[in-house]
Design a protein around this motif. Sequence first.
Motif, PDB file in Angstrom:
ATOM      1  N   ARG A  95       0.783  -1.189   0.043  1.00 19.42           N
ATOM      2  CA  ARG A  95      -0.065   0.197  -0.011  1.00 19.42           C
ATOM      3  C   ARG A  95       0.892   1.292  -0.009  1.00 19.42           C
ATOM      4  O   ARG A  95       0.613   2.050  -0.790  1.00 19.42           O
ATOM      5  CB  ARG A  95      -0.932  -0.034   1.131  1.00 19.42           C
ATOM      6  N   GLN A 155      -5.896  -0.561   6.290  1.00 10.71           N
ATOM      7  CA  GLN A 155      -6.802   0.108   5.559  1.00 10.71           C
ATOM      8  C   GLN A 155      -7.362   1.147   6.548  1.00 10.71           C
ATOM      9  O   GLN A 155      -7.430   2.193   6.360  1.00 10.71           O
ATOM     10  CB  GLN A 155      -7.582  -0.852   4.787  1.00 10.71           C
ATOM     11  N   ARG A 179      -3.796   2.518  -0.591  1.00 12.35           N
ATOM     12  CA  ARG A 179      -3.163   2.750  -1.805  1.00 12.35           C
ATOM     13  C   ARG A 179      -3.078   4.092  -2.260  1.00 12.35           C
ATOM     14  O   ARG A 179      -4.120   4.757  -2.073  1.00 12.35           O
ATOM     15  CB  ARG A 179      -3.504   1.817  -2.605  1.00 12.35           C
TER      16      ARG A 179
END
Length: 175
Positions: free
Chosen positions: A51, A156, A162
């Motif tokens: 990421r 996340q 990302r």
Amino acid sequence: MKTRSVWTYRLIFAALAAAILFFALLPFGSGPGAIPGPELTVCLIAAWALRRPDYVPVWLLVLMLLLDDFLLMRPLGLWTLIVLLMSEYLRRRVDHAEALPFWSEVALVSGCIAAAFVANHLALVLLLAETPPLLGQALHALATIVFYPPTAIFSQLIGVRRLAPGELDSLGTRA
């Protein structure tokens, strides 16, 4: 992205890796015949390297992995080298991985984790070192693979996402 934010995430990574190491050192279920737990540090490294590779520079990975080797009494530097090579492979795949769906990413990382465990076992065999039982190593690798998706989702949720197409990282590069 500001440099302060990058350093904040580096500190978060170091704190998470230290917490994982702390719990790995606790004597829970470490007797003979116990089911081995996952290598959560490897999951964390893989998720962050895919990421935001600028959050996990090589020097930080080497520092954390060597500390793991010292305290977990593994052959010094072997697992560090293998995981570092795995993270560099994943780091180079960042541009290709941004188009991958989540389960394809999981498959890619699962293959890397399996290859890392096989490489570690083969290196120990070639060096005539004491090797853990093969079934135990296979279960350890399987547990690590199973714990990658929750680790990626957790990453996340704490903001390690990302890069969007056209977005630059903190170093002014694509990745």
